[in-house]
Design an enzyme around this catalytic site. Sequence first.
Site, PDB file in Angstrom:
ATOM      1  N   SER A  29       0.844  -1.195   0.000  1.00 14.95           N
ATOM      2  CA  SER A  29       0.000   0.000   0.000  1.00 14.95           C
ATOM      3  C   SER A  29       0.880   1.245   0.000  1.00 14.95           C
ATOM      4  O   SER A  29       2.053   1.161  -0.368  1.00 14.95           O
ATOM      5  CB  SER A  29      -0.952  -0.030   1.207  1.00 14.95           C
ATOM      6  OG  SER A  29      -1.918   0.982   1.087  1.00 14.95           O
ATOM      7  N   ASN A  30       0.327   2.379   0.365  1.00 18.02           N
ATOM      8  CA  ASN A  30       1.102   3.627   0.404  1.00 18.02           C
ATOM      9  C   ASN A  30       0.541   4.531   1.486  1.00 18.02           C
ATOM     10  O   ASN A  30      -0.444   4.196   2.137  1.00 18.02           O
ATOM     11  CB  ASN A  30       1.070   4.292  -0.979  1.00 18.02           C
ATOM     12  CG  ASN A  30      -0.338   4.627  -1.416  1.00 18.02           C
ATOM     13  OD1 ASN A  30      -0.994   5.466  -0.822  1.00 18.02           O
ATOM     14  ND2 ASN A  30      -0.828   3.928  -2.431  1.00 18.02           N
TER      15      ASN A  30
END
Length: 222
Positions: free
Chosen positions: A29-30
């Site tokens: 993810s980020n």
Amino acid sequence: PHKKPLTGRHALVTAGPTVEPIDPVRFLSNHSSGLQGYAVAKALAQLGAAVTLVSGPVSLTTPENVTRINVQTAQQMKEACISALPADIAVCVAAVSDWRPKHVSVVKNKKGTSSLAPIDLVENPDILRDLCHIGAQRPSLVVGFAAETDHVLKHAQEKRRKKGCEWLLANDVSQGVFGQESNRVHFITEDTIEDWPTMSKEALAMQLAQKIASFFHQQDTQ
Ligand code: C5P
């Protein structure tokens, strides 16, 4: 009372990160907070638009008069966007993971087994580009955001053309912007660049929503 300028318009907004599973407990993810996308959804709703907000996992409350659809992966985000069409406006603010693991393990990967590494990746759909080329259902105004670390204007102009969207809001993230309250962008169209001053993400969202309202106002009066 005075009619709000985007009454009768449907706006689709993507926000937040996507989450791509590796195994039952791990993911790619980020750091997207969702703040800018939620602010855009809120501003469009305040101007009277019916807003569908397709959101990755974030810890933000849904703005008033906004219909929120929760998703995890880029593929789910794309499906949710397509299901939400037709829309007059699409604003893609989500930080979509460009890649996802090719295989999602149904059991937790264990240390010391060869199954852990390497993780093969495959490319995710580009939701913004796909919305721009969707045919009859294409929203008449498609807007993207672009985070750049270098040659911001040049890269952003190329990106707008490649994606096929009308407008692109480009910011310099070499100093970091994720989770911050304010943002500074260049507003890029086919033939113009406007440098917008540093402002809160809420104020930026309202300035964009006003621009969107004047786009449709001009279209209506032509
Ligand atoms: O290509 P890049 O990720 O820099 O482009 C950013 C813009 O494209 C953002 O508006 C983002 O929401 C959108 N995007 C998307 N799907 C992707 C990648 C980016 O909608 N897979």
